[in-house]
Motif scaffolding. Structure first.
Motif, short mmCIF file in Angstrom:
data_model
loop_
_atom_site.label_atom_id
_atom_site.label_comp_id
_atom_site.label_asym_id
_atom_site.label_seq_id
_atom_site.Cartn_x
_atom_site.Cartn_y
_atom_site.Cartn_z
N LEU A 12 -38.75 -128.11 0.57
CA LEU A 12 -37.50 -128.46 1.23
C LEU A 12 -37.47 -127.96 2.67
O LEU A 12 -38.31 -127.16 3.07
CB LEU A 12 -36.33 -127.85 0.45
N GLN A 13 -36.48 -128.44 3.41
CA GLN A 13 -36.23 -127.96 4.77
C GLN A 13 -34.77 -127.55 4.86
O GLN A 13 -33.90 -128.17 4.23
CB GLN A 13 -36.51 -129.05 5.80
N THR A 14 -34.50 -126.52 5.67
CA THR A 14 -33.13 -126.09 5.89
C THR A 14 -32.34 -127.25 6.50
O THR A 14 -32.93 -128.15 7.09
CB THR A 14 -33.09 -124.86 6.82
N GLN A 22 -39.54 -123.34 -0.35
CA GLN A 22 -39.79 -123.94 -1.66
C GLN A 22 -38.80 -123.41 -2.68
O GLN A 22 -38.33 -122.27 -2.56
CB GLN A 22 -41.21 -123.61 -2.13
N MET A 23 -38.53 -124.21 -3.69
CA MET A 23 -37.67 -123.80 -4.80
C MET A 23 -38.27 -124.30 -6.10
O MET A 23 -38.92 -125.35 -6.12
CB MET A 23 -36.26 -124.39 -4.65
N VAL A 35 -35.51 -120.13 -8.13
CA VAL A 35 -36.25 -119.22 -7.27
C VAL A 35 -36.44 -119.92 -5.93
O VAL A 35 -36.91 -121.06 -5.88
CB VAL A 35 -37.61 -118.84 -7.89
N CYS A 36 -36.05 -119.24 -4.86
CA CYS A 36 -36.15 -119.78 -3.51
C CYS A 36 -37.13 -118.91 -2.74
O CYS A 36 -36.91 -117.70 -2.60
CB CYS A 36 -34.77 -119.76 -2.86
N VAL A 37 -38.22 -119.50 -2.25
CA VAL A 37 -39.25 -118.77 -1.53
C VAL A 37 -39.24 -119.21 -0.07
O VAL A 37 -39.53 -120.36 0.24
CB VAL A 37 -40.65 -119.00 -2.16
N VAL A 38 -38.87 -118.26 0.79
CA VAL A 38 -38.79 -118.51 2.23
C VAL A 38 -39.76 -117.54 2.89
O VAL A 38 -39.46 -116.35 3.02
CB VAL A 38 -37.36 -118.26 2.77
N TYR A 108 -29.73 -122.75 1.64
CA TYR A 108 -30.83 -123.15 0.77
C TYR A 108 -30.45 -124.08 -0.40
O TYR A 108 -31.28 -124.89 -0.82
CB TYR A 108 -31.54 -121.91 0.23
N ILE A 109 -29.26 -123.98 -0.94
CA ILE A 109 -28.89 -124.83 -2.08
C ILE A 109 -28.55 -126.28 -1.67
O ILE A 109 -28.96 -127.22 -2.36
CB ILE A 109 -27.75 -124.19 -2.90
#
Length: 133
Positions: A12-14, A22-23, A35-38, A108-109
């Motif tokens: 994904l992109q902001t 990534q999620m 899970v959100c990986v930044v 992020y969501i």
């Protein structure tokens, strides 16, 4: 809903399209989580936030500012971020699950909601909004 794993995450992109992340879905303490990986930062959100946010946006019926903010900063009233930490939402508080990293829900969501076909999200440099589809 399509469920992605660590081996096959959503890419994904902001909302302003300035950063990639990534999620994926996982389980922690018997609860389904996102899970959100930044970069090297890992955030966790309750998976029920997707359905709860969709229902709230449908009831709202119009565009809503995202209002993303870190946990330590106050969220602007009337924003998606403020709702995601309000004692008036369906979980009675934070959807973010990792202390110190519970904020940034509004960053992020919403792109995940857009990817899932549940919401429309603006992609301006700032002050982005979303609405339910």
């Amino acid at each position: 809903m399509e469920k992605r794993t660590k081996d096959n995450p959503w890419k994904l992109q902001t909302p302003p399209l300035t950063s990639e992340y990534q999620m994926y879905m996982d389980e922690k303490d018997g609860e389904e989580i996102i899970v959100c990986v930044v970069g090297k930062t890992v955030l966790h959100y309750s998976a029920r936030c997707i359905e709860d946010l969709h229902q709230m946006l449908k009831a709202h019926g119009d565009w809503m500012l995202l209002g993303s903010a870190d946990e330590q900063k106050p969220a602007k009233e009337g924003t998606v971020e403020a709702w995601a930490r309000s004692d008036k939402n369906p979980v009675g508080g934070w959807y973010g699950l990792k202390k110190g990293y519970r904020g940034r829900f509004g960053m992020y969501i919403p792109p995940l909601m857009e990817q899932l076909g549940l919401a429309e999200v603006e992609h301006n440099k700032r002050n982005n909004r979303m609405k339910a589809i």
